[in-house]
Design an enzyme around this catalytic site. Sequence first.
Site, PDB file in Angstrom:
ATOM      1  N   ARG A  67       7.588   6.301  -4.336  1.00  0.00           N
ATOM      2  CA  ARG A  67       8.092   7.298  -2.900  1.00  0.00           C
ATOM      3  C   ARG A  67       7.341   6.497  -1.946  1.00  0.00           C
ATOM      4  O   ARG A  67       6.501   5.767  -1.968  1.00  0.00           O
ATOM      5  CB  ARG A  67       7.524   8.579  -3.119  1.00  0.00           C
ATOM      6  CG  ARG A  67       6.053   8.793  -2.984  1.00  0.00           C
ATOM      7  CD  ARG A  67       5.447  10.165  -3.112  1.00  0.00           C
ATOM      8  NE  ARG A  67       4.089  10.449  -3.469  1.00  0.00           N
ATOM      9  CZ  ARG A  67       3.276   9.984  -4.634  1.00  0.00           C
ATOM     10  NH1 ARG A  67       3.932   9.748  -5.378  1.00  0.00           N
ATOM     11  NH2 ARG A  67       2.272   9.975  -4.547  1.00  0.00           N
TER      12      ARG A  67
ATOM     13  N   ASP B 128      -4.950  -2.666  -2.307  1.00  0.00           N
ATOM     14  CA  ASP B 128      -6.132  -3.259  -1.497  1.00  0.00           C
ATOM     15  C   ASP B 128      -7.464  -3.074  -1.951  1.00  0.00           C
ATOM     16  O   ASP B 128      -8.263  -3.922  -1.734  1.00  0.00           O
ATOM     17  CB  ASP B 128      -5.762  -2.694   0.086  1.00  0.00           C
ATOM     18  CG  ASP B 128      -6.105  -1.217   0.047  1.00  0.00           C
ATOM     19  OD1 ASP B 128      -5.827  -0.502  -0.894  1.00  0.00           O
ATOM     20  OD2 ASP B 128      -6.035  -0.762   1.299  1.00  0.00           O
TER      21      ASP B 128
ATOM     22  N   SER C  60       0.820  -1.070   0.114  1.00  0.00           N
ATOM     23  CA  SER C  60       0.088   0.035  -0.012  1.00  0.00           C
ATOM     24  C   SER C  60       0.712   1.287   0.269  1.00  0.00           C
ATOM     25  O   SER C  60       0.875   2.211   0.843  1.00  0.00           O
ATOM     26  CB  SER C  60      -0.981  -0.158   1.231  1.00  0.00           C
ATOM     27  OG  SER C  60      -1.647  -1.249   1.181  1.00  0.00           O
TER      28      SER C  60
END
Length: 461
Positions: A160, A198, A145
């Site tokens: 990032r 997710d 995630s």
Amino acid sequence: MTSSNLTEAVDSICKKFSITDEQLKSISSEYIRLTKLGLNHNGEAMAMIPSYVTATPSGRETGTFLAVDLGGTNFRVCSIHLNGDNTYDLLQTKTVIPRNLMVGTSKELFSFLAQKVKDFIATHLSEKFDEDATDHQLKLGFTFSFPVSQTAINRGTLLRWTKGFDVKDAVGQDVCLLLQDELDALNLNVHVAALVNDTVGTLMSRSYTSPGHHTTIMGIIIGTGTNCAYVENLDAITKLGEEKISNLRKNSPMMIINTEWGSFDNQCVSIGSTDYDEQVDKKTPNKGMQLFEKRISGMFLGEILRVILADLCSQKLLFKSSSSELETEWKLDTSALSRIEADFSKNLIATRLLIEKELALESTLEERKAIKTIVEAIGKRSAYLAGAVVAGILEHTKAFEKHGIIDVGMDGSVIEFYPGYESLIREALSAIIGQTKESRVQIGIAKDGSGVGAALCAVVA
Ligand code: ADP
Ligand code: MG
């Protein structure tokens, strides 16, 4: 202070938060416009990320799979056994990620993760694994995630870090390969088969578990944040380029898109803005971004309420005096709004106790009624905004022309626990697409998106 002043102030706040049917329709149209932009070009505000998942499960899939979830504080390792009848068995372990690994090297972090997979297999799967190891690999779905640029179902470059991670040398690297290398170094016969967002996992998990033969076309999360994945026509994802599209089309005409809808309408052209939203936004590290999310999700609704109560208190319209709790940023959790919504006692006793406990303030019944009205306005706006964009997706995908019953999977504490949230979503849907179509939308909670959902991505990979 007179009671009519408080009533007037509350009325005016509720007006600011209310969304008319006309506005619902314009939010829905704006969503469709930005959806198309994001599908046509890279780098749009609404990212519309191709997942490279090109099939949804039927519920009849079988086998044993692994899934890991690196999301924030914990690293989860699961094994999922699909029974082939819409049901599954799930075993999982959770490890807190040591702080030093969150800011160390990629080698340290990923070898730690691989070791946890090895420990899990040794403890829970040793028999299964020994018998499988000789001839076939265990497939693993990797829920990750953090922002990645995905180029294939099991290829994704880290753009990032967020949420306190800062493993510098990992940025720009393929996180699937980083994990695969470390699994290989431990001689584990495990194949990282899918990199999963997710919401994509939520869609897949709902698709597997959903009863009947309906096609699940959306997975929605409304928890700390909010996001959605949906089934798109491959041909509509023009930013992939003709060559890639025609190659992919040989296998499937569809692909699941991770919308990243939290950043829908950062210009607030359609979603509107109140001074309270602006106050909350100012305090966030990503000011001016994710403004749709900041009107909807669990991280923000409590703070919106606190800011309003503090404002009314400073105007001497609410509470005898302030408290340090009332002045403390992020003091109120969104579960407080749920509890106030659910308080139907004559004297709003639960609300009184909550205000005493959370804000250290005494309240009159009249004040509590005012607070409840404000809470309802905040909750309703959240659900209406969600409903409006769901209507946008249904229309954009021509869902009503393609399917009889349209199945939608949802996950996250707000959707699961906020009283009446689904009914409010349906009210908004009904106002936009009409009640006949709204009644064809079937909404169900989809658990374990990052476990069974990730495993299912590995299955279809
Ligand atoms: P995550 O987003 O980490 O997967 P959740 O889906 O549980 O986790 O969402 C957590 C968010 O839900 C928090 O922001 C919290 O404020 C909110 N929340 C927790 N309980 C409730 C509740 N009963 N009603 C509404 N919101 C809640
Ligand atoms: Mg979650």
